[in-house]
Write a protein that holds these residues in place. Structure first.
Motif, PDB file in Angstrom:
ATOM      1  N   SER A 711      -1.098   8.730  -8.514  1.00  0.00           N
ATOM      2  CA  SER A 711      -0.747   9.367  -7.251  1.00  0.00           C
ATOM      3  C   SER A 711      -1.939   9.394  -6.288  1.00  0.00           C
ATOM      4  O   SER A 711      -1.801   9.174  -5.087  1.00  0.00           O
ATOM      5  CB  SER A 711      -0.262  10.784  -7.555  1.00  0.00           C
ATOM      6  OG  SER A 711       0.605  11.223  -6.570  1.00  0.00           O
ATOM      7  N   TRP A 712      -3.101   9.649  -6.845  1.00  0.00           N
ATOM      8  CA  TRP A 712      -4.332   9.737  -6.047  1.00  0.00           C
ATOM      9  C   TRP A 712      -4.688   8.373  -5.451  1.00  0.00           C
ATOM     10  O   TRP A 712      -5.018   8.254  -4.279  1.00  0.00           O
ATOM     11  CB  TRP A 712      -5.432  10.279  -6.952  1.00  0.00           C
ATOM     12  CG  TRP A 712      -6.852  10.217  -6.447  1.00  0.00           C
ATOM     13  CD1 TRP A 712      -7.889   9.590  -7.052  1.00  0.00           C
ATOM     14  CD2 TRP A 712      -7.404  10.845  -5.280  1.00  0.00           C
ATOM     15  NE1 TRP A 712      -9.040   9.768  -6.337  1.00  0.00           N
ATOM     16  CE2 TRP A 712      -8.781  10.538  -5.241  1.00  0.00           C
ATOM     17  CE3 TRP A 712      -6.878  11.623  -4.253  1.00  0.00           C
ATOM     18  CZ2 TRP A 712      -9.629  10.977  -4.230  1.00  0.00           C
ATOM     19  CZ3 TRP A 712      -7.725  12.065  -3.237  1.00  0.00           C
ATOM     20  CH2 TRP A 712      -9.067  11.744  -3.240  1.00  0.00           C
ATOM     21  N   GLU A 714      -2.611   5.938  -4.913  1.00  0.00           N
ATOM     22  CA  GLU A 714      -1.593   5.623  -3.903  1.00  0.00           C
ATOM     23  C   GLU A 714      -1.877   6.364  -2.590  1.00  0.00           C
ATOM     24  O   GLU A 714      -1.693   5.822  -1.496  1.00  0.00           O
ATOM     25  CB  GLU A 714      -0.198   6.011  -4.421  1.00  0.00           C
ATOM     26  CG  GLU A 714       0.327   5.066  -5.479  1.00  0.00           C
ATOM     27  CD  GLU A 714       1.544   5.607  -6.211  1.00  0.00           C
ATOM     28  OE1 GLU A 714       2.376   4.807  -6.643  1.00  0.00           O
ATOM     29  OE2 GLU A 714       1.662   6.845  -6.361  1.00  0.00           O
ATOM     30  N   PHE A 715      -2.325   7.609  -2.743  1.00  0.00           N
ATOM     31  CA  PHE A 715      -2.643   8.418  -1.563  1.00  0.00           C
ATOM     32  C   PHE A 715      -3.746   7.757  -0.737  1.00  0.00           C
ATOM     33  O   PHE A 715      -3.625   7.593   0.481  1.00  0.00           O
ATOM     34  CB  PHE A 715      -3.066   9.810  -2.028  1.00  0.00           C
ATOM     35  CG  PHE A 715      -3.406  10.776  -0.934  1.00  0.00           C
ATOM     36  CD1 PHE A 715      -2.473  11.112   0.038  1.00  0.00           C
ATOM     37  CD2 PHE A 715      -4.659  11.383  -0.882  1.00  0.00           C
ATOM     38  CE1 PHE A 715      -2.783  12.032   1.043  1.00  0.00           C
ATOM     39  CE2 PHE A 715      -4.977  12.290   0.130  1.00  0.00           C
ATOM     40  CZ  PHE A 715      -4.035  12.609   1.076  1.00  0.00           C
ATOM     41  N   LEU A 716      -4.798   7.365  -1.416  1.00  0.00           N
ATOM     42  CA  LEU A 716      -5.916   6.729  -0.709  1.00  0.00           C
ATOM     43  C   LEU A 716      -5.478   5.405  -0.078  1.00  0.00           C
ATOM     44  O   LEU A 716      -5.784   5.118   1.077  1.00  0.00           O
ATOM     45  CB  LEU A 716      -7.081   6.497  -1.678  1.00  0.00           C
ATOM     46  CG  LEU A 716      -7.765   7.770  -2.174  1.00  0.00           C
ATOM     47  CD1 LEU A 716      -8.775   7.434  -3.274  1.00  0.00           C
ATOM     48  CD2 LEU A 716      -8.453   8.507  -1.028  1.00  0.00           C
ATOM     49  N   GLN A 718      -2.385   4.318   0.688  1.00  0.00           N
ATOM     50  CA  GLN A 718      -1.331   4.374   1.696  1.00  0.00           C
ATOM     51  C   GLN A 718      -1.731   5.175   2.932  1.00  0.00           C
ATOM     52  O   GLN A 718      -1.415   4.792   4.056  1.00  0.00           O
ATOM     53  CB  GLN A 718      -0.052   4.993   1.112  1.00  0.00           C
ATOM     54  CG  GLN A 718       0.608   4.142   0.028  1.00  0.00           C
ATOM     55  CD  GLN A 718       1.823   4.841  -0.565  1.00  0.00           C
ATOM     56  OE1 GLN A 718       2.443   5.688   0.057  1.00  0.00           O
ATOM     57  NE2 GLN A 718       2.157   4.483  -1.785  1.00  0.00           N
ATOM     58  N   CYS A 719      -2.409   6.314   2.717  1.00  0.00           N
ATOM     59  CA  CYS A 719      -2.647   7.222   3.840  1.00  0.00           C
ATOM     60  C   CYS A 719      -4.018   7.028   4.484  1.00  0.00           C
ATOM     61  O   CYS A 719      -4.171   7.291   5.664  1.00  0.00           O
ATOM     62  CB  CYS A 719      -2.529   8.669   3.382  1.00  0.00           C
ATOM     63  SG  CYS A 719      -0.877   9.083   2.832  1.00  0.00           S
ATOM     64  N   HIS A 720      -5.013   6.647   3.709  1.00  0.00           N
ATOM     65  CA  HIS A 720      -6.365   6.690   4.262  1.00  0.00           C
ATOM     66  C   HIS A 720      -7.027   5.328   4.452  1.00  0.00           C
ATOM     67  O   HIS A 720      -7.862   5.169   5.309  1.00  0.00           O
ATOM     68  CB  HIS A 720      -7.242   7.605   3.417  1.00  0.00           C
ATOM     69  CG  HIS A 720      -6.790   9.033   3.470  1.00  0.00           C
ATOM     70  ND1 HIS A 720      -6.669   9.725   4.653  1.00  0.00           N
ATOM     71  CD2 HIS A 720      -6.374   9.870   2.512  1.00  0.00           C
ATOM     72  CE1 HIS A 720      -6.230  10.941   4.424  1.00  0.00           C
ATOM     73  NE2 HIS A 720      -6.033  11.054   3.129  1.00  0.00           N
TER      74      HIS A 720
END
Lengths: 971, 81
Positions: A711-712, A714-716, A718-720
């Motif tokens: 999840s982490w 993917e977060f980096l 996709q979002c950052h």
């Protein structure tokens, strides 16, 4: 003497369908259509239980869910349920009901001695016992109170009832099937939207079921028939809307065994109102009932007081009960607390032979223990023998659900009651719960609410207003009399269920607990299974009087779900036992099961803990399995590791950013151990990541952090860092893995995979090789968790078992055997590898001895905040190895570490994270965190385990207990 | 609460994980300023009312997205993007 007689005809009971049930073991008979309460009253079981604190004899008081007294325990063993509400419990054949708070019987109860000790139970008793000079007395009283307290008891047996949970959607939810709710449902249904009508009763009609108006009954029957015939309407009888949550979300308990989670586009509240008791001395005696309950018993259950009823009221509605009782031949006297009574009521009463005494209260209830007679106060101080005393203090709209969203109810002087304060968008109310009394008025308001809801749903064409049934509603006028006590002997109850009296409210006020929320906690008023449905308004009105402020200024306590008690079983639904949470199984699970593995739960996973070839207990088996790996070769299931396929032109750059060490320059065909940090600079996870091609990496995580890491990342991504060309796919379930370890690991693998170059040149330590074996892609990684020569072999999950069996068979001549999680985790302790117990999100790289891994040449996640002052402090608790110095003793995980001269007290200087018996060193060893870490290498310290009162000596050593040069890995 | 996933549409909140405040800009990778990172990681407002947050459809398409939500009423004010 309180007694009832069953009418030979009328009512909504089916005399052709008798139902047998038991009450406290005695046989009883009622009819289909009865409630438990009506059937008991028909059998003249007047005293049905005892009160909570004083153990006063109590009878049925109400006609529905508001009932505070008549609570029963039903069923036995796995079906036992406490606190069933007598007047709301549909009678069924074979029902076994028992009284509560009464031993040996409700008529003769030994605990009634509590009445004599009543100062013990006055307001704030608990508070006063817990604080101040009385504190010590709690020690004395506690066992006595604990034994006596508790509303109902339940069995320890597992629940035999099968509960269900379901989800549903609708356009319009109508709460309550009284006149307002029926009208609302009908109007909504006719426009074609989907409608759910939830009604707590087993029959639809609400107050109409308790009335005697032929025109209304005809309308009810016709409306119910139309709703039953409509395909877009779901009728839910026996369904209590327990709570309203954000997003028009209603939780409904259906039939006591199902819980429905319903999302409605709009909600129409038509929950009705409950009648309030009046507060006067001995108003709790069996036979003192709500006037509406008497009316309901007469009209719905064909049950009337044998001869005479006295009614006490401060409003007009009690006259409906008076008229209906008189119509069945009961002699009725009305004591009206008001001076002004409408002429219409007076003349109709006179016409039915009802005696009305204005400005009259109750001076005395003569009861033994049930009502024998009442003595009136005021201008007509007569004593009247009677069966029952009906009381009506006016009606309280059920504003519970409308208040669940946090909107405070508003006090309406005209009807002396709280009404909903405001509505969220899409919410509407109709009928008595909105302060609209009278059945015809309720029908009109329900119809109007439906049209408003349809407008909210965007329906362009709204139906015309409904035609109302003929006739007229009785007007509702009230002169509130909140405290009708006359100063005579006896307790005047405000809260019947919690035994809180008018005097207790006054005492709470005198002692400074005059805020309504304080009053509740101080006196327990409004607590319990009825949550003050009959008591709250009287209590806060009395408090308002004492404080000299308006009732609206005092306000109500907060209304919270659930509206009525529901069983824990209903909330849990099918999520019990095996279904409580998902079970994850490795692709090798079935093999383990067939081949003597004992399983252990690791998160959601079931993992092979140890195998029976090695021993019968884990203590015995793990040592044997460790020896296997240290001296020969073993095979272990590591399928639970998180496995992530990382692809893209920037995959290397991406990994460079998330790992503290470099990955961009990792050669193809090589693996590297990596550690990642959180943004706060603490260690998140570790694992091995290998480079498959220029643009593809194979990343592994610990079992515990697999989901979190995925999840982490993917977060980096996709979002950052959307500018990076990187794609992530979890292979955790798609691929299985096994760890082959031991000095003979290469030999074993060669036997299984002939023709594959396994030499140090062909597959060096930290080398990775993709091969195809019998058409199946297999990934060989030369890694070691145990410290021995080792390989991880990964392949698609469907083939994992076949490959595992092939390996065991091929290498059988070497003596290969499977080893489990316990030995896997112990081998790594000997090697000094950190794992989940050390990676607890509280440690820095340096704490774990991994500081040297951090790259100085590239930025990485967490690199700035890991240099916070406190995280660089020299005396942080950091990783050490420990060797037990005392033969015959043991080290224990969680032990607190102290320096040799420390006093053994407090949190010490660290703790043990992992312990094992070392087959190599033949002693107990451990990993732990110790203040200052390896600066203290060689020191003797104390490991304290206060739970077992143990203290043992150990020495601080390097955490790498074996093969510190890594000769075995490179063998 | 039901959350509009930009890929899958409206789904129950149980299918999602919450990912924190989305009103703050993550410092550029490689930013060495201690205060900047400290503010980003540790300093949060806790607004009652409209707020913008990160959510991930973990039990669905796994997409991360920004969602505008009223923290007092759970009313969804703006879909995923």
């Amino acid at each position: 003497m309180t007694s009832f007689r069953r009418l030979s005809q009328g009512g909504r009971i089916d005399r052709g369908r008798p139902l047998n049930f038991t009450f406290n073991g005695g046989k009883r008979q009622g009819f289909a259509g009865d409630t438990l309460a009506s059937a008991l009253l028909a059998a003249n079981d007047i005293v049905v239980g005892r009160s909570f604190k004083y153990h006063r004899p109590r009878g049925v008081m109400g006609a529905g869910l508001e009932e505070p007294n008549a609570l029963f325990t039903t069923g036995k063993g796995g079906t036992e349920e406490p606190n069933a509400i007598g007047p709301a419990l549909e009678l069924r054949d074979g029902l076994a009901a028992r009284s509560q708070n009464a031993w040996p019987s409700p008529r003769f109860d030994l605990m009634a001695v509590n009445s004599l000790a009543s100062p013990l139970f006055a307001s704030g008793f608990y508070y006063k016992t817990f604080i101040g000079p009385f504190q010590k007395s709690w020690m004395f009283y506690e066992p006595f109170i604990r034994r006596a307290a508790g509303l109902g008891k339940t069995s320890y047996a597992a629940d035999d009832v099968r509960h269900e949970t379901r989800n549903a959607f609708c356009d319009v939810l109508v709460v309550g099937a009284g006149p307002a709710g029926l009208a609302a449902a009908l109007a909504a249904a006719r426009s074609g939207v989907s409608v759910v009508l939830a009604e707590q009763d087993f029959e639809l009609g609400g107050q109409l079921l308790s009335g005697a108006d032929a025109a209304l009954e005809a309308w009810r029957a016709e409306t119910v028939a139309a709703l039953q015939a409509a395909e877009n309407v779901r009728l839910l009888p026996r369904a209590v809307v327990q709570g309203i949550y954000d997003g028009n979300h209603a939780i409904i308990s259906v039939g006591g065994t199902a819980l429905e989670s319903l999302r409605a586009r709009s909600i129409i509240y038509a929950a009705g109102a409950v009648e309030r008791p009046l507060v006067f001395e001995n108003n709790d005696r069996p036979g003192v009932m709500l006037a509406s309950a008497l009316r309901s018993l007469a009209n719905r259950f064909a049950l009337v007081p044998s001869q005479r009823a006295v009614l006490l009221t401060n409003n007009d509605s009690a006259y409906e009960a008076a008229f209906d009782l008189a119509a069945h031949g009961v002699a009725v006297t009305v004591a009206d607390l008001r001076r002004e009574i409408s002429g219409a009521l007076m003349s109709r009463a006179a016409g039915q032979g009802i005696v009305v005494f204005p400005e009259s209260g109750i001076a005395e209830v003569i009861a033994k223990p049930d009502v024998r007679a009442v003595k009136l106060s005021g201008r007509h101080a007569v004593t009247i023998e009677c069966d029952v005393l009906g009381m009506s203090g006016g009606w309280s709209p059920l504003v519970h659900l409308t208040a669940h969203g946090g909107i405070k109810p508003r006090y309406d002087e005209a009807i002396a009651a709280f009404v909903p304060g405001a509505f969220a968008s899409g919410h509407f109310a109709a009928g008595a719960c909105n302060g609209v009394f009278g059945s015809r008025a309720a029908i009109a308001s329900g119809d109007a609410a439906a049209r408003a809801a349809l407008g909210h749903l965007g329906r362009a064409k709204l139906p015309a207003a409904a035609t109302l049934p003929e006739g007229e509603d009785l007007a509702y006028a009230i002169t509130p009399v909140w405290n009708a006590t006359q100063g005579s002997k006896g307790k005047a109850f405000v809260d019947f269920q919690n035994d809180v009296t008018a005097k207790d409210v006054a005492q709470a006020h005198d002692e400074g607990y005059s805020n309504i929320e304080h009053l509740k906690r101080y006196t327990t008023l409004g607590m319990g299974t009825d949550q003050g449905k009959t008591s709250n308004i009287n209590a806060l009105a009395i408090m308002a009087g004492l404080r000299g402020v308006g009732i609206g200024d005092v306000g109500t306590t907060t209304f919270r779900p659930p509206f009525t008690p529901l069983t824990v079983g209903a909330i849990a639904g099918r999520s019990v036992g095996h279904h409580f949470r998902p079970t994850r199984r490795s692709p090798l699970h079935d093999w383990h099961q067939k081949n003597g593995a004992t399983f252990i739960e690791a998160g959601l996973w079931k993992r092979a803990w140890y195998y029976d070839w090695a021993g019968k207990t884990p203590q015995e088996a793990y040592v044997k399995e460790m020896e296997l790996v240290r001296h020969n070769v073993g095979l272990s299931d590591v399928s639970t590791l998180g496995k992530i396929d990382v692809q893209g032109r920037d995959a290397g750059e991406f990994l460079n950013r998330v790992y503290v060490n470099g990955f961009a320059k990792l050669p193809v065909g090589k693996a590297r151990y990596g550690v990642m940090l959180n943004d706060d600079g603490l260690v998140l996870d570790d694992g091995t990541t290998s480079r498959i091609s220029e643009t593809q990496y194979y990343l592994t995580t610990t079992t515990a952090q697999a989901g979190e890491v995925m999840s982490w990342l993917e977060f980096l991504a996709q979002c950052h860092w959307p500018e990076l060309d990187v794609h992530l796919a979890s292979l955790t379930d798609e691929w299985g893995g096994m760890s082959l370890a031991g000095p003979k690991a290469r030999e074993a693998l060669a036997l299984a995979l002939p023709g594959v170059d396994l030499s140090n040149e062909g597959l060096p330590y930290m080398g990775v090789k993709d091969i195809t074996f019998e058409g199946v892609p297999v990934r060989l990684l030369r890694l070691s968790f145990s410290g021995e020569l080792g390989y991880e072999i990964h392949c698609p999950a469907n083939y994992t078992e076949a490959l595992w069996e092939h390996l065991l068979k091929a290498a059988a001549p070497l003596g290969i055997k499977p080893y489990g999680l316990e030995s896997l985790a112990s081998l790594r302790i000997e090697k000094g590898h950190v794992a989940g117990l050390e990676l607890d999100h509280r440690n820095s790289l340096d704490d774990l001895g991994l500081g040297k891994m951090a790259s100085a040449t590239k930025p990485f996640v967490g690199d700035v905040l890991r240099q916070r002052e406190d995280m660089m402090a020299p005396e942080r608790w950091s990783l050490v190895g420990l060797e037990l110095l005392e033969a015959g003793k043991t080290l224990r995980g969680g032990s607190i570490l102290f320096a040799a001269n420390d006093e053994i007290k407090g949190h010490g200087r660290g703790y043990i994270t992992s312990v094992t018996w070392s087959v190599e060193l033949q002693r107990f060893i451990a990993l732990g965190l110790y203040q200052g870490g390896l600066k203290h290498e060689g020191e003797e310290i104390i490991c304290a385990f206060p739970l077992k009162n143990e203290q043992v000596k150990a020495r601080i050593v390097s955490p790498m207990f074996i093969d510190s040069k890594g000769t075995r890995l490179h063998a | 609460m039901r959350i509009p996933c930009p890929h899958c549409g409206e789904r129950d909140v149980n299918e999602f994980r919450y990912g924190g405040d989305a009103t703050k800009q993550r410092p550029a990778h490689g930013d060495k300023d201690f205060q900047t990172w400290n503010a980003y990681v540790f300093e949060f407002d806790n607004p009652k009312g409209p707020h913008e947050e990160f959510w991930q459809h973990t039990l669905g398409c796994r997409q991360w997205f920004r969602l505008k939500r009223n923290t007092a009423t759970n009313q969804i004010l703006g879909g995923g993007q």
